[in-house]
Scaffold this active site. Structure first.
Site, PDB file in Angstrom:
ATOM      1  CG  HIS A  79      -2.021   0.989   1.163  1.00  0.00           C
ATOM      2  ND1 HIS A  79      -3.292   0.737   1.600  1.00  0.00           N
ATOM      3  CD2 HIS A  79      -2.055   2.266   0.701  1.00  0.00           C
ATOM      4  CE1 HIS A  79      -4.057   1.799   1.412  1.00  0.00           C
ATOM      5  NE2 HIS A  79      -3.316   2.754   0.872  1.00  0.00           N
ATOM      6  CG  HIS A  81      -0.812   6.598  -1.670  1.00  0.00           C
ATOM      7  ND1 HIS A  81      -1.962   6.524  -2.428  1.00  0.00           N
ATOM      8  CD2 HIS A  81      -1.133   6.081  -0.455  1.00  0.00           C
ATOM      9  CE1 HIS A  81      -2.944   5.991  -1.689  1.00  0.00           C
ATOM     10  NE2 HIS A  81      -2.461   5.711  -0.494  1.00  0.00           N
ATOM     11  NE  ARG A  83       1.118  11.608  -2.837  1.00  0.00           N
ATOM     12  CZ  ARG A  83       0.039  11.120  -2.272  1.00  0.00           C
ATOM     13  NH1 ARG A  83      -0.829  10.414  -2.986  1.00  0.00           N
ATOM     14  NH2 ARG A  83      -0.192  11.308  -0.993  1.00  0.00           N
ATOM     15  CG  ASP A 170      -6.180   3.706  -0.765  1.00  0.00           C
ATOM     16  OD1 ASP A 170      -6.920   3.538   0.209  1.00  0.00           O
ATOM     17  OD2 ASP A 170      -5.080   4.270  -0.696  1.00  0.00           O
ATOM     18  CG  HIS A 250      -5.978   2.395   5.234  1.00  0.00           C
ATOM     19  ND1 HIS A 250      -7.338   2.439   5.233  1.00  0.00           N
ATOM     20  CD2 HIS A 250      -5.577   3.031   4.104  1.00  0.00           C
ATOM     21  CE1 HIS A 250      -7.754   3.072   4.145  1.00  0.00           C
ATOM     22  NE2 HIS A 250      -6.705   3.438   3.443  1.00  0.00           N
ATOM     23  CG  ASN A 296      -9.334   9.335   5.707  1.00  0.00           C
ATOM     24  OD1 ASN A 296      -9.805   8.720   6.649  1.00  0.00           O
ATOM     25  ND2 ASN A 296     -10.033   9.671   4.642  1.00  0.00           N
ATOM     26  CG  ASP A 323      -2.232   4.890   3.558  1.00  0.00           C
ATOM     27  OD1 ASP A 323      -2.111   5.185   2.355  1.00  0.00           O
ATOM     28  OD2 ASP A 323      -3.173   5.290   4.267  1.00  0.00           O
ATOM     29  CG  HIS A 327       0.580  15.011   1.357  1.00  0.00           C
ATOM     30  ND1 HIS A 327      -0.152  15.253   0.214  1.00  0.00           N
ATOM     31  CD2 HIS A 327      -0.050  14.022   2.012  1.00  0.00           C
ATOM     32  CE1 HIS A 327      -1.202  14.436   0.199  1.00  0.00           C
ATOM     33  NE2 HIS A 327      -1.157  13.669   1.268  1.00  0.00           N
TER      34      HIS A 327
HETATM   35 ZN   LIG Z   1      -6.942   4.655   1.874  1.00  0.00          ZN
END
Ligand SMILES: [Zn+2]
Lengths: 443, 310
Positions: A79, A81, A83, A170, A250, A296, A323, A327
């Site tokens: 999991h 991210h 970008r 997601d 998550h 989140n 997760d 940022h």
């Molecule tokens: Zn999520």
């Protein structure tokens, strides 16, 4: 404060595996083959040729002494991210792979909430091209619905054929029960899991943190656990009804852990993951108004955290996933309500997991390795990397006893939004080997 | 007594001694406000910025008057948070202002924690003049001053906060301050406007105003934000007024003389009826006067002043 990080985004940080390499004096743990032994590993041309006791004096080649360290199959974060495409200022596929390697991972699965999202073959192909020949394997997870809008299914069969290992919207839930039902039904043909971001958004609008005592004290908007529980319950029922595979992303609510436990007992095909931040931190951390505590699902209560530990212990939660959500500093250094959700996790997952699960006696090293290096592969229908002769070397090496302090300037992620900066951890990544390359962690 | 803190971000964590020091100092300032020459040179040479990202005429004027009475140099910066032009953040705005070498910042912002964020980027003293639904410490201090001046003490007084507790920074700051001072605090409102786990702050929760009134020495009536109806948190103003509005008829159930307080601005005919707002029980106008004195005290003490003044 903002740091000008000199990120070494260069292949120079990776080394090619010497033609002959001896990993000496390690504790070798390979849970899928019931191996937990002290010994040596010989790697020749990137392939394991020998596992056991090797006579060092007779060995020609490079020798790395791993006394006190653990060698396990390569770890996966299912999991992540990345970008790219869309927000390359926050993370690129290249910097994300570097952060993964630095954190002890040899595989990541990237979530589809990029811009554009991973909902076409072209984007799958783009990600594969950008990660080709790298140490870290990148597997895309395709969107369930076009544009992640929850309205029309993506071309799931084709996306899976092109390399998607799962489907997920997601970042957003699939709010329509009908759409989720069809996604589960359709995905069953290729037997990939549908990964659910479980949040009833009609209950979480305007929410910033867990709804409860802390949100009351701080005047921040509440995200109630029941908004997660409702969706977990719904999707468990849909998984039972359709016979499809459902994976809960998550997990953060104690009640949801219980729902998953009951579903498993009934034989429903549900699996679940928890993140290191949810099992190590609580909503108390938000009191500083540090926006690196905003994610989140949000940090929950101590009771929820304990329920996650219980779920990890009894196998209800079979995967630990980060997760990892980079940022930019500019976006995070803002008013709490205005700051985006999400924290990075690739470079702290190993340390946080060992500190809060192994050194506290919640899980054994074998169990932790299962949750990072066995179960995620199994869930995603990927071959489990093994430590045995004639298998390409895909290995994670870490020092379970090394104590270190998390320092922002050591991160190789392009972003630094971590609530663990300054934390002292016990357990540190040392080295990863995969695809004929090796990388020593710089943490 | 001095105040041993740099900022006033909330009433959470402010000690009994600190509150007493502020209220005693405020009382001295109130006497100054009665004099023909109402100005003292206490903050001469200091620059205070009033940074208001949310419209609030009352609080801003009250702070400004307090600053003027203390002879401070004043810069006013007023902008709706939403109109802060795109790309320019709160932090940018404040950095620009800090380049002007300011000593104190009074900040009002719609986002909880905005004052805390400022303390990380500026050297000045920061005073929270209201941050979203979090805290509004000077309002709580002026409420406590009003009660103490009228009833002589705070210990063992029963104060009922009535209305939208969920979104009220005034309620939160009052709860922290009053509990620290040993008062009994009741909260009363529709169950959808009472936040989760509020009992853990040591308050008692009621849903029936008529049960609260006979027990209370003070009713602090909170302003009802009309948008909460649109959010589905209560069905109609009519029902709200009928069940939670404070009317003269309801007050007949009081067993002792009640103090009626309201942080303003009032929605007459909704949370409070006009005859109550204008009644002899109402101390709403005194609250405004004490507001200036309390803010003078906070500014003065944070700037390093001692509680004895003349
Ligand atoms: Zn999520």
């Amino acid at each position: 404060m903002k740091l000008t990080k000199t990120v070494i985004i260069s292949r120079k940080a990776y080394q090619s595996v010497p033609r002959r390499l001896l990993l000496k004096n390690a504790r070798i743990i390979d849970p899928s083959r019931d191996v937990d032994m002290r010994g040596d590993i010989v790697i020749q041309d990137g392939v394991i040729t020998q596992v056991g006791q090797v006579n060092e004096a007779a060995f020609e080649g490079r020798i790395i002494d791993l006394t006190g360290k653990v060698v396990s199959p390569g770890w996966m974060d299912m999991h992540t991210h990345l970008r790219e495409p869309g927000r390359e200022d926050e993370e690129t596929i290249e910097s994300g792979m570097l952060a993964a390697a630095n954190g002890g991972f040899t595989t990541v699965c990237c979530m589809p909430n990029t811009q554009p999202p991973i909902d076409t073959q072209e984007i799958i192909q783009y990600i594969k091209d950008r990660s080709r020949n790298a140490l870290v394997d990148v597997h895309p997870i395709a969107a369930i619905t076009k544009g992640r809008e929850g309205k029309e299914l993506t071309e799931i069969l084709e996306l899976v054929e092109q390399g998607a290992v799962a489907i997920s919207d997601d970042g957003s839930p699939v709010m329509s029960a009908e759409m989720m039902r069809r996604a589960l039904e359709y995905s069953r043909m290729v037997d990939v899991p549908v990964i659910g971001h479980e949040e009833d958004i009609t209950m979480t609008e305007g929410g910033d943190i867990n709804e409860g005592y802390t949100s009351t004290c701080l005047g921040l908007g509440g995200i109630p656990t029941v908004a997660e529980d409702i969706m977990v319950a719904r999707d468990i029922m849909l998984a039972e009804y359709t016979g499809a595979r459902f994976h809960v992303a998550h997990l953060s609510s104690g009640k949801s852990v219980e729902l998953v436990r009951q579903a498993k007992a009934k034989g429903i095909r549900v699996t679940a993951e928890a993140t290191p931040h949810h099992f190590s931190l609580t909503e108390e951390a938000v009191r500083s108004f540090d926006t690196n505590t905003k994610m989140n699902p949000p940090l929950r209560t101590e009771a929820d955290r304990r329920a996650l530990l219980e779920g990890l212990k009894d196998g209800t939660i079979e995967v630990i996933a980060t997760d990892h959500a980079p940022h930019s500093w500019e976006e995070k250094e803002a008013e709490y309500q205005r700051a985006p959700f999400g924290i990075i996790g690739l470079e702290t997952a190993l340390g946080v997991s060992l500190t809060h699960l192994y050194h506290t006696g919640v899980l054994t090293l074998v169990q932790i390795i299962e949750k990072f290096a066995v179960n995620p592969y199994r869930i995603l229908n990927l071959p489990i990397p093994g430590i045995q002769p004639d298998v390409p070397a895909n290995l994670t090496v870490f020092d379970p006893e090394a104590e270190w302090q998390v320092k922002e300037e050591r991160f190789l992620s392009k972003s630094s939004n971590s609530p663990f900066i300054g934390h002292r951890l016990k357990g540190k990544p040392f080295l990863v080997i995969n695809n004929h390359q090796l990388f020593f962690s710089t943490l | 007594m001095r105040l041993d803190r740099k900022h006033l971000l909330g009433m959470d964590g402010v000690t009994r001694e600190e509150i007493t020091t502020i209220l005693n100092t405020a009382r001295s300032f109130r006497e100054i406000l009665e004099r023909p020459i109402k100005r003292v040179p206490t903050l001469q040479g200091k620059t205070v910025v009033n940074l208001f990202f949310e419209p609030s005429t009352r609080t801003r004027i009250s702070f400004e008057l307090a600053e003027k009475r203390l002879s401070a140099d004043i810069i006013n910066f007023t902008a709706a948070a939403s109109s802060v032009k795109k790309g320019e953040t709160l932090i940018d705005t404040v950095r620009n202002i800090e380049a002007m070498k300011i000593d104190m910042v009074v900040v009002r912002h719609s986002s909880p924690g905005a004052p805390h964020l400022l303390t990380r980027v500026v050297d000045a003293n920061v005073i929270n003049a209201g941050d979203g639904g979090h805290e509004h410490p000077t309002q709580a201090l002026l409420d406590m001053m009003t009660i103490r001046e009228k009833l002589g003490r705070l210990q063992d007084i029963t104060v009922a906060l009535v209305g939208d507790i969920s979104h009220s920074r005034v309620a939160m700051s009052n709860i922290y301050g009053l509990r620290t001072m040993g008062a009994r605090v009741l909260v009363c409102g529709p169950s959808t406007l009472i936040p989760k786990d509020i009992e853990r702050l040591g308050v008692e929760v009621y849903y029936n105003v008529d049960e609260v009134i006979p027990q209370a020495d003070v009713l602090n009536i909170l302003r009802l934000q009309l948008e909460r109806q649109r959010q589905g948190l209560f069905p109609s103003l009519r029902e709200y007024h009928n069940y939670f509005g404070i009317t003269r008829e309801r007050l007949e159930k009081a067993t002792r003389t009640l103090l009626i307080m309201h942080p303003g601005p009032m929605n007459r005919g909704v949370e409070i009826s006009s005859d109550v707002a204008d009644s002899e029980h109402s101390v709403i106008l005194e609250q405004v006067t004490y507001g200036v004195a309390v803010r003078m005290a906070v500014l003065y003490l944070l700037a390093g002043g001692k509680s004895e003044i003349n």
